[in-house]
Design an enzyme around this catalytic site. Structure first.
Site, short mmCIF file in Angstrom:
data_model
loop_
_atom_site.label_atom_id
_atom_site.label_comp_id
_atom_site.label_asym_id
_atom_site.label_seq_id
_atom_site.Cartn_x
_atom_site.Cartn_y
_atom_site.Cartn_z
N GLY A 47 70.29 -42.77 -12.96
CA GLY A 47 69.72 -43.14 -11.66
C GLY A 47 68.25 -43.53 -11.74
O GLY A 47 67.63 -43.79 -10.72
N CYS A 48 67.71 -43.55 -12.94
CA CYS A 48 66.32 -43.96 -13.13
C CYS A 48 66.32 -45.36 -13.73
O CYS A 48 67.07 -45.64 -14.65
CB CYS A 48 65.59 -43.00 -14.07
#
Length: 136
Positions: A47-48
């Site tokens: 998710g980064c």
């Protein structure tokens, strides 16, 4: 590494966001070196947009966090979260309200949506580690 309260005080002292970004970058530069042995897919935070790794080890009841990123500001955010959570028990981590703790930094108005999503992904990962670690 400075305590979360010290970081918060220093951050509040800085008026300009350019200075605050530089401060975040300096926090990241001062992180303890991240072990190569845990720079792998299992420790990568999903998710980064940039690459972020988090590792957690037990020290008695405390969870000790280490982290790294390939992006300077994100690495500073990793350092900020380590200052907030590392050294606390699983129960303390889960009892910490990240929105309230980070509110004085006013990050949501000054981070790109990608960095905000990454910050939330890191918090989610730390809380998941604490969930797995807490006594039943």
């Amino acid at each position: 590494m400075a305590s979360f309260d010290d970081i918060s005080g220093d951050f509040a002292f800085l008026d300009e966001w350019d200075d605050r970004y530089k401060y975040l970058i300096d926090l990241g530069r001062n992180l303890e070196p991240y072990p190569e042995a845990v720079r792998d897919e299992a420790h990568k935070v999903r998710g980064c947009a940039s690459q972020v790794w988090l590792d957690a080890q037990r020290d008695g009841d405390a969870i000790v966090l280490k982290g790294d990123s390939d992006a300077h500001i994100v690495k500073g955010l990793v350092a900020l979260l380590i200052a907030l959570y590392s050294g606390k028990s699983a129960q303390e981590i889960l009892a910490t309200d990240p929105e309230a703790a980070l509110a004085p930094f006013d990050l949501k108005d000054h981070l790109t949506p990608q960095r905000s999503n990454g910050l939330h992904s890191m918090i989610k990962r730390i809380r998941a580690i604490a969930e797995q670690d807490k006594p039943v």
